[in-house]
Design a protein around this motif. Structure first.
Motif, PDB file in Angstrom:
ATOM      1  N   ASN A  77       0.829  -1.209   0.000  1.00  0.00           N
ATOM      2  CA  ASN A  77       0.000   0.000   0.000  1.00  0.00           C
ATOM      3  C   ASN A  77       0.863   1.259   0.000  1.00  0.00           C
ATOM      4  O   ASN A  77       0.589   2.225   0.705  1.00  0.00           O
ATOM      5  CB  ASN A  77      -0.927  -0.003   1.219  1.00  0.00           C
ATOM      6  N   THR A  78       1.903   1.254  -0.828  1.00  0.00           N
ATOM      7  CA  THR A  78       2.767   2.428  -0.931  1.00  0.00           C
ATOM      8  C   THR A  78       2.001   3.566  -1.604  1.00  0.00           C
ATOM      9  O   THR A  78       1.375   3.378  -2.658  1.00  0.00           O
ATOM     10  CB  THR A  78       4.030   2.089  -1.743  1.00  0.00           C
ATOM     11  N   LEU A  79       2.028   4.742  -0.998  1.00  0.00           N
ATOM     12  CA  LEU A  79       1.201   5.858  -1.448  1.00  0.00           C
ATOM     13  C   LEU A  79       1.419   6.185  -2.922  1.00  0.00           C
ATOM     14  O   LEU A  79       2.555   6.202  -3.412  1.00  0.00           O
ATOM     15  CB  LEU A  79       1.498   7.105  -0.615  1.00  0.00           C
ATOM     16  N   THR A  81       1.632   8.276  -6.425  1.00  0.00           N
ATOM     17  CA  THR A  81       2.185   9.564  -6.831  1.00  0.00           C
ATOM     18  C   THR A  81       1.355  10.107  -7.987  1.00  0.00           C
ATOM     19  O   THR A  81       0.426   9.471  -8.464  1.00  0.00           O
ATOM     20  CB  THR A  81       3.649   9.417  -7.261  1.00  0.00           C
ATOM     21  N   SER A  96       8.590  14.693  -2.076  1.00  0.00           N
ATOM     22  CA  SER A  96       7.257  14.495  -2.618  1.00  0.00           C
ATOM     23  C   SER A  96       6.992  15.483  -3.742  1.00  0.00           C
ATOM     24  O   SER A  96       7.723  16.455  -3.941  1.00  0.00           O
ATOM     25  CB  SER A  96       6.211  14.659  -1.519  1.00  0.00           C
ATOM     26  N   HIS A 244       4.363   3.891  -9.217  1.00  0.00           N
ATOM     27  CA  HIS A 244       2.991   3.961  -8.715  1.00  0.00           C
ATOM     28  C   HIS A 244       2.292   2.723  -9.238  1.00  0.00           C
ATOM     29  O   HIS A 244       2.795   2.029 -10.133  1.00  0.00           O
ATOM     30  CB  HIS A 244       2.257   5.221  -9.195  1.00  0.00           C
ATOM     31  N   ASN A 253      -2.171   3.167  -5.517  1.00  0.00           N
ATOM     32  CA  ASN A 253      -1.097   2.792  -4.610  1.00  0.00           C
ATOM     33  C   ASN A 253      -0.276   1.634  -5.175  1.00  0.00           C
ATOM     34  O   ASN A 253      -0.807   0.725  -5.811  1.00  0.00           O
ATOM     35  CB  ASN A 253      -1.651   2.430  -3.240  1.00  0.00           C
ATOM     36  N   LYS A 270       0.404   1.594   8.053  1.00  0.00           N
ATOM     37  CA  LYS A 270       0.030   2.713   8.906  1.00  0.00           C
ATOM     38  C   LYS A 270      -0.722   2.143  10.093  1.00  0.00           C
ATOM     39  O   LYS A 270      -1.670   1.363   9.929  1.00  0.00           O
ATOM     40  CB  LYS A 270      -0.855   3.683   8.128  1.00  0.00           C
ATOM     41  N   GLU A 475      -2.765  10.492   5.481  1.00  0.00           N
ATOM     42  CA  GLU A 475      -1.752   9.802   4.688  1.00  0.00           C
ATOM     43  C   GLU A 475      -0.630   9.249   5.559  1.00  0.00           C
ATOM     44  O   GLU A 475      -0.092   8.177   5.295  1.00  0.00           O
ATOM     45  CB  GLU A 475      -1.167  10.742   3.627  1.00  0.00           C
ATOM     46  N   TYR A 482      -4.192  14.456   0.062  1.00  0.00           N
ATOM     47  CA  TYR A 482      -4.808  14.132  -1.217  1.00  0.00           C
ATOM     48  C   TYR A 482      -6.308  14.393  -1.184  1.00  0.00           C
ATOM     49  O   TYR A 482      -7.005  13.993  -0.254  1.00  0.00           O
ATOM     50  CB  TYR A 482      -4.523  12.681  -1.598  1.00  0.00           C
ATOM     51  N   PRO A 522       3.705   4.081   7.165  1.00  0.00           N
ATOM     52  CA  PRO A 522       3.166   4.142   5.805  1.00  0.00           C
ATOM     53  C   PRO A 522       4.314   4.379   4.834  1.00  0.00           C
ATOM     54  O   PRO A 522       5.223   5.175   5.116  1.00  0.00           O
ATOM     55  CB  PRO A 522       2.209   5.328   5.860  1.00  0.00           C
ATOM     56  N   THR A 524       6.184   5.309   1.071  1.00  0.00           N
ATOM     57  CA  THR A 524       6.080   6.179  -0.098  1.00  0.00           C
ATOM     58  C   THR A 524       7.259   5.886  -1.016  1.00  0.00           C
ATOM     59  O   THR A 524       8.280   5.335  -0.588  1.00  0.00           O
ATOM     60  CB  THR A 524       6.125   7.662   0.300  1.00  0.00           C
TER      61      THR A 524
END
Length: 561
Positions: A77-79, A81, A96, A244, A253, A270, A475, A482, A522, A524
């Protein structure tokens, strides 16, 4: 007769050396195997499978990546982009999108047309720059994407390839032949192309087959690493990730797998509710340019709702606004803490021709008791002479609505902002956690407000189609809130902010997640650069301006040698 003292001292030393050699013969020399005391050379391999979502990776479970997972810190579940380019720039700069502002395929920075075209443009250094500055090693980037090769020009090896197969073969060759390597980044693009043809789901044969083929290439590259001449003296961190999940236009994600033989498996998630604490004069979240969407003029009905948790009672400090500071030229609307643990809502239009001053709706609360409250403001045009501003706390009407008609237009050139605004010259700021900011382009009625205070699925809101901004603010990482509404814009975080887990202290309307660990991590794509520098024992200095986290530092007892 005078005798020179230096001659006498030299003679005495010579005599002592002679007698010592006669009495105590020198031992035989001993040559130690120093190589056994040298720590393994740390190296980094990053493989990005662009467009591969975490959920579909988990569903397909390809053999080589699944085997790595057994000794990995991993996340499905990598955020997400903003685009292909945004993901790669975040990956190699540790920042970011809100900082690097690169989203288009040409890797050109977004420039606000209102900005000074001759002003300073901040360029983020990439991870290869730092690695070669601090370590005498060679670096490589292998990608079939010509624009990415053009953007990253400072690696020692960057072969021109046009397919994933050629990228794999070139990466294998470099790894097999170059013993001085320190960092290798490899990029596969076919999975994303396959998803564009039939969908980014495992049930799409094109997508699934491309995932399996990429996994096969991963296996070949891993075999090349293990076949290196000095592999036993090397300590590799291997990161498999994606820029992504999903498409370039609609990213979702992705995933991250950080592997080393010494790692114990752990899924990175998270944990609990994660929030930014607004507790300084500089911490803020803004919509940089809403293109007029949040300007409500002289007659637009609208509703603003946000959950707030104030850790202490303060007064005259704005914390949510679409306005300038509250002064004699006040224009826009603002929420601020006021006396007795309450808050005030203000509206004005001084710069738009309205009389000096502002209309205040006071004694809203109390809210400053370190617990979550849902605060709602509606603005509704009733008739030609009446436009009311009404307040609710936790779905309950507070005070008497006030007429803001004579404020004329409350549109402001200032951005929508969470963070400090000055009220009547008082230089104060809140200690605030916030969540679930919603803006509707209609004035919700009291029954709808009360019934949906704790709504967990915003898509079920009866006025969902009127939603022009929805920011959960959970996040847990990076510098973006977001927007999840059908329309609207992301918010950018800046200033002295940090994310923290509030464990099980969830605001109303937030879906609770099981707290499985005291660590909230979490992931990214910007973490990739931070993890690479951390693994190579390069300090991440404050002027690197990183958003990415070297979260492996939480597990050092597993792998420090």
């Amino acid at each position: 007769m005078k005798i020179r003292i230096d001659y006498m001292i030299s003679a005495i030393i010579a005599l002592m050396m002679f007698t010592s050699c006669k009495k105590y013969p020198n031992p035989d020399p001993v040559f130690e195997e120093l190589v056994n005391n040298v720590a393994p050379q740390r190296k980094v391999l990053v493989i990005s499978i662009d467009g591969l979502t975490g959920t579909e990776l988990q569903a397909v479970a390809p053999v080589n990546i699944a085997e790595l997972q057994k000794n990995s810190k991993y996340s499905y579940n990598t955020l997400a982009t903003a685009s292909d380019a945004a993901g790669w720039v975040s990956m190699v700069t540790g920042t970011s999108f809100s900082k690097h502002q690169i989203v288009s395929d040409d890797f050109e920075k977004n420039v606000d047309p209102d900005e000074d075209e001759h002003g300073t443009i901040t360029v983020q250094r990439n991870v290869f720059d730092y690695i070669t500055q601090y370590r005498p090693v060679k670096t490589a980037l292998v990608t079939p994407w010509a624009n990415l090769r053009e953007y990253i020009k400072n690696t020692d090896f960057s072969p021109v390839v046009s397919t994933d197969l050629a990228a794999k073969d070139s990466a294998v060759h470099i790894i097999q032949t170059q013993q001085g390597l320190g960092a290798v980044f490899v990029n596969f693009r076919a999975v994303e192309s396959a998803g564009d043809d039939g969908g980014f789901v495992a049930s799409n044969p094109n997508y699934k087959n491309a995932i399996v083929k990429s996994d096969e290439y991963v296996g070949h590259i891993l075999a090349a690493v293990k076949a290196r001449k000095n592999y036993s003296k090397e300590d590799w961190l291997i990161i498999i990730t994606s820029n992504h999940g999903g498409s370039n236009d609609q990213p979702s994600n992705g995933f991250t797998i950080a592997y080393n033989p010494a790692f114990r498996p752990l899924e990175l998630k998270k944990s609990g509710f994660n929030s930014v604490l607004f507790n300084s004069a500089t911490t803020q979240a803004i919509v940089p340019d809403d293109h007029g969407l949040y300007n409500m003029g002289a007659d637009q009905d609208f509703t603003v709702q946000m959950q707030v948790k104030f850790a202490k009672v303060t007064s005259n400090n704005g914390f949510l606004s679409k306005s300038n500071d509250a002064s004699t030229n006040f224009t826009g609307w603002m929420w601020y803490q006021s006396s007795g643990g309450n808050m005030t809502m203000s509206a004005g239009g001084n710069l738009n021709g309205a009389p000096t001053g502002r209309v205040n709706l006071t004694t809203i609360g109390p809210v400053s008791d370190n617990t979550w409250h849902t605060v709602t403001m509606t603005v509704k045009r009733i008739n030609a002479t009446t436009r009311t501003m009404t307040a609710y706390v936790d779905g309950v009407l507070k005070g008497t609505p006030v007429n803001i008609h004579n404020r004329l237009s409350i549109s402001s050139e200032e951005p929508l902002k969470i963070g400090k605004k000055t009220v009547d010259g008082v230089n104060a700021f809140s200690t605030l956690n916030s969540a679930n900011l919603l803006i509707f382009n209609t004035a919700l009625d009291p029954t709808t407000i009360s019934a949906n205070v704790s709504l967990k699925d915003v898509t079920k809101h009866p006025n969902y189609q009127n939603l022009i901004g929805y920011w959960p603010m959970d996040e847990g990482a990076e510098s973006v809130y977001y927007n999840k509404a059908p329309q609207g814009y992301n918010m950018s975080l800046s200033g002295a902010y940090s994310w923290a887990s509030l464990t099980d202290n969830y605001p109303p309307g937030t879906v609770s997640e099981p707290i499985l660990s005291n660590l909230s991590i979490p992931t990214t794509v910007s973490d990739v650069a931070a993890l690479s520098l951390y693994w190579m024992k390069i300090d991440i200095l404050s002027d690197f301006n990183y958003d990415g986290k070297p979260y492996l530092n939480n597990f050092e007892r597993e792998f420090l040698k």
